[in-house]
Design an enzyme around this catalytic site. Sequence first.
Site, short mmCIF file in Angstrom:
data_model
loop_
_atom_site.label_atom_id
_atom_site.label_comp_id
_atom_site.label_asym_id
_atom_site.label_seq_id
_atom_site.Cartn_x
_atom_site.Cartn_y
_atom_site.Cartn_z
N ILE A 52 -39.00 17.94 99.92
CA ILE A 52 -39.42 16.70 100.60
C ILE A 52 -38.34 15.63 100.53
O ILE A 52 -38.39 14.64 101.25
CB ILE A 52 -40.74 16.13 100.00
CG1 ILE A 52 -40.60 15.93 98.49
CG2 ILE A 52 -41.92 17.04 100.32
CD1 ILE A 52 -41.69 15.06 97.87
N TYR A 143 -43.00 9.58 84.79
CA TYR A 143 -43.93 10.21 85.74
C TYR A 143 -45.00 9.22 86.20
O TYR A 143 -45.24 9.04 87.39
CB TYR A 143 -44.57 11.43 85.06
CG TYR A 143 -45.73 12.05 85.81
CD1 TYR A 143 -45.52 12.89 86.90
CD2 TYR A 143 -47.05 11.80 85.40
CE1 TYR A 143 -46.60 13.46 87.57
CE2 TYR A 143 -48.12 12.38 86.07
CZ TYR A 143 -47.89 13.20 87.15
OH TYR A 143 -48.96 13.78 87.81
N VAL A 186 -53.28 22.46 79.53
CA VAL A 186 -53.76 23.06 78.28
C VAL A 186 -54.80 24.17 78.51
O VAL A 186 -54.79 25.18 77.80
CB VAL A 186 -54.28 21.95 77.32
CG1 VAL A 186 -55.52 21.27 77.86
CG2 VAL A 186 -54.53 22.50 75.94
N PHE A 203 -51.30 20.46 69.34
CA PHE A 203 -50.36 19.40 68.94
C PHE A 203 -51.10 18.26 68.28
O PHE A 203 -52.11 17.78 68.80
CB PHE A 203 -49.59 18.90 70.16
CG PHE A 203 -48.82 20.00 70.86
CD1 PHE A 203 -47.99 20.85 70.15
CD2 PHE A 203 -48.94 20.18 72.23
CE1 PHE A 203 -47.29 21.87 70.78
CE2 PHE A 203 -48.25 21.20 72.87
CZ PHE A 203 -47.42 22.04 72.15
N1 LIG Z 1 -52.72 19.14 87.32
C1 LIG Z 1 -53.14 17.95 86.95
O1 LIG Z 1 -53.87 17.82 85.97
C2 LIG Z 1 -52.76 16.73 87.74
C3 LIG Z 1 -53.28 15.51 87.31
C4 LIG Z 1 -52.94 14.35 88.01
C5 LIG Z 1 -52.14 14.42 89.15
N2 LIG Z 1 -51.65 15.62 89.55
C6 LIG Z 1 -50.81 15.64 90.75
O2 LIG Z 1 -51.32 16.60 91.66
C7 LIG Z 1 -50.26 17.18 92.41
C8 LIG Z 1 -50.30 18.69 92.29
O3 LIG Z 1 -50.12 19.04 90.93
P1 LIG Z 1 -50.27 20.54 90.38
O4 LIG Z 1 -50.94 20.46 89.08
O5 LIG Z 1 -50.80 21.39 91.45
O6 LIG Z 1 -48.75 20.88 90.08
P2 LIG Z 1 -47.80 22.05 90.66
O7 LIG Z 1 -46.51 21.91 89.92
O8 LIG Z 1 -48.51 23.34 90.63
O9 LIG Z 1 -47.62 21.61 92.17
C9 LIG Z 1 -46.57 20.79 92.64
C10 LIG Z 1 -45.90 21.51 93.79
O10 LIG Z 1 -44.86 20.68 94.33
C11 LIG Z 1 -43.73 21.50 94.60
N3 LIG Z 1 -42.53 20.63 94.59
C12 LIG Z 1 -41.96 20.03 93.51
N4 LIG Z 1 -40.89 19.31 93.91
C13 LIG Z 1 -40.80 19.46 95.26
C14 LIG Z 1 -39.90 18.97 96.24
N5 LIG Z 1 -38.87 18.16 95.93
N6 LIG Z 1 -40.09 19.34 97.53
C15 LIG Z 1 -41.12 20.16 97.88
N7 LIG Z 1 -42.00 20.66 96.98
C16 LIG Z 1 -41.84 20.31 95.68
C17 LIG Z 1 -43.73 22.55 93.50
O11 LIG Z 1 -42.99 23.70 93.83
C18 LIG Z 1 -45.23 22.84 93.38
O12 LIG Z 1 -45.63 23.87 94.25
C19 LIG Z 1 -48.98 16.56 91.86
O13 LIG Z 1 -48.63 15.48 92.70
C20 LIG Z 1 -49.38 16.06 90.50
O14 LIG Z 1 -48.58 14.99 90.07
C21 LIG Z 1 -51.93 16.77 88.86
O1 LIG Z 2 -50.36 24.19 74.04
C1 LIG Z 2 -50.85 23.06 74.09
C2 LIG Z 2 -50.82 22.28 75.29
C3 LIG Z 2 -51.40 21.01 75.28
N1 LIG Z 2 -52.01 20.53 74.15
C4 LIG Z 2 -52.65 19.20 74.19
O2 LIG Z 2 -53.64 19.17 75.20
C5 LIG Z 2 -53.79 17.87 75.74
C6 LIG Z 2 -53.65 17.91 77.26
O3 LIG Z 2 -52.32 18.28 77.59
P1 LIG Z 2 -51.84 18.75 79.05
O4 LIG Z 2 -52.77 19.78 79.57
O5 LIG Z 2 -50.41 19.09 78.94
O6 LIG Z 2 -52.10 17.46 79.96
P2 LIG Z 2 -51.57 15.97 79.92
O7 LIG Z 2 -50.38 15.80 79.07
O8 LIG Z 2 -52.78 15.14 79.62
O9 LIG Z 2 -51.07 15.74 81.45
C7 LIG Z 2 -51.77 16.34 82.55
O10 LIG Z 2 -52.76 15.51 83.00
C8 LIG Z 2 -52.35 14.28 83.59
C9 LIG Z 2 -53.60 13.56 84.00
O11 LIG Z 2 -54.38 13.27 82.90
C10 LIG Z 2 -51.45 14.57 84.77
O12 LIG Z 2 -51.04 13.37 85.34
C11 LIG Z 2 -50.29 15.42 84.37
O13 LIG Z 2 -49.58 15.76 85.54
C12 LIG Z 2 -50.80 16.66 83.69
O14 LIG Z 2 -49.73 17.42 83.21
C13 LIG Z 2 -52.69 17.02 75.04
O15 LIG Z 2 -53.27 16.32 73.96
C14 LIG Z 2 -51.72 18.06 74.50
O16 LIG Z 2 -51.02 17.63 73.35
C15 LIG Z 2 -52.04 21.29 72.99
O17 LIG Z 2 -52.55 20.85 71.96
N2 LIG Z 2 -51.46 22.52 73.00
#
Ligand SMILES: NC(=O)c1ccc[n+]([C@@H]2O[C@H](COP(=O)([O-])OP(=O)(O)OC[C@H]3O[C@@H](n4cnc5c(N)ncnc54)[C@H](O)[C@@H]3O)[C@@H](O)[C@H]2O)c1
Ligand SMILES: O=c1ccn([C@@H]2O[C@H](COP(=O)(O)OP(=O)(O)O[C@H]3O[C@H](CO)[C@@H](O)[C@H](O)[C@H]3O)[C@@H](O)[C@H]2O)c(=O)[nH]1
Length: 309
Positions: A52, A143, A186, A203
């Site tokens: 992107i 982030y 996690v 952790f």
């Molecule tokens: N998983 C969560 O708990 C969580 C929580 C809050 C917000 N989000 C947001 O939701 C969205 C999706 O997260 P996800 O958990 O599916 O993560 P993900 O890493 O599986 O998905 C992100 C996707 O973006 C693609 N990407 C990264 N950089 C890019 C670039 N420069 N150009 C094009 N594609 C690119 C990656 O290849 C991947 O497929 C993200 O914006 C993330 O910040 C996720």
């Molecule tokens: O092997 C592991 C992995 C994680 N944790 C703990 O589990 C909790 C959740 O961790 P994780 O699943 O990595 O999520 P976050 O750090 O809370 O971040 C996630 O959730 C956010 C929203 O709350 C998003 O914005 C981020 O993209 C996404 O990575 C934390 O206390 C970690 O320390 C462990 O204890 N052991």
Amino acid sequence: MNILVTGGAGFIGSHVVDKLIENGYGVIVVDNLSSGKVENLNRNALFYEQSIEDEEMMERIFSLHRPEYVFHLAAQASVAISVREPARDAKTNIIGSLVLLEKSIKYGVKKFIFSSTGGAIYGENVKVFPTPETEIPHPISPYGIAKYSTEMYLEFFAREYGLKYTVLRYANVYGPRQDPYGEAGVVAIFTERMLRGEEVHIFGDGEYVRDYVYVDDVVRANLLAMEKGDNEVFNIGTGRGTTVNQLFKLLKEITGYDKEPVYKPPRKGDVRKSILDYTKAKEKLGWEPKVSLEEGLKLTVEYFRKTLE
Ligand SMILES: NC(=O)c1ccc[n+]([C@@H]2O[C@H](COP(=O)([O-])OP(=O)(O)OC[C@H]3O[C@@H](n4cnc5c(N)ncnc54)[C@H](O)[C@@H]3O)[C@@H](O)[C@H]2O)c1
Ligand SMILES: O=c1ccn([C@@H]2O[C@H](COP(=O)(O)OP(=O)(O)O[C@H]3O[C@H](CO)[C@@H](O)[C@H](O)[C@H]3O)[C@@H](O)[C@H]2O)c(=O)[nH]1
């Protein structure tokens, strides 16, 4: 009607793509596969393996397909990587978002739906749990800063150019296709390790609280935002907090894991507690979570079991 989904090969994005295709939309996916996987891609989507951040390519894609809606999920999604490499994070999460916003204005996109974070935006000094959107963001990681910046750019583009948008601030999303080998996620990490009979690491003291929301519920919020919630910000969570210790116990029961967790030093930059109030989403989007944690974890374990067979 054409819809552009950025990050459509990723965990959440690929589920959004599936639902849009199921509903009969034409879907274009832009994903550079930095964390996404080809296996996640819906066969009926048109796929561009592109970044992107590449302005020229985005110009071509927008001018060729004229998407009416943009679901922007592509991101450098790891808090830990953003702490180590803030510039890399900003290139994708700020500059990449701006490229898409400029093209969306130029090509008259009807609505821009942005995946933001509820977990990383409010910061450490929150007093109210579950936390509502009226809490002023104080992100403590690059982030979170990048996500909040993009939210503010959206406000600017709306005011200046009349762009319609919705911001969805997700809690901790879990479910099928989440990467179990990354640093975040996690539920996926614990599930995969338990099913393989490997050591599970907690952790710190394991009393870190998170709000775990199932991916199908998050997808539904995205689709509702096509018609509702113009120029508004919504928390997408469950209002329920779960500690890592509790999560370990729940997954241990479902998987039949027989080991105790191994406690490791606390992770740098981990927020102690995050629980989101979703009242606004309920009122204005008609959204509420439908899948309980117990149910969602069972579905997730089932999925990972199959992938390991
Ligand atoms: N998983 C969560 O708990 C969580 C929580 C809050 C917000 N989000 C947001 O939701 C969205 C999706 O997260 P996800 O958990 O599916 O993560 P993900 O890493 O599986 O998905 C992100 C996707 O973006 C693609 N990407 C990264 N950089 C890019 C670039 N420069 N150009 C094009 N594609 C690119 C990656 O290849 C991947 O497929 C993200 O914006 C993330 O910040 C996720
Ligand atoms: O092997 C592991 C992995 C994680 N944790 C703990 O589990 C909790 C959740 O961790 P994780 O699943 O990595 O999520 P976050 O750090 O809370 O971040 C996630 O959730 C956010 C929203 O709350 C998003 O914005 C981020 O993209 C996404 O990575 C934390 O206390 C970690 O320390 C462990 O204890 N052991």
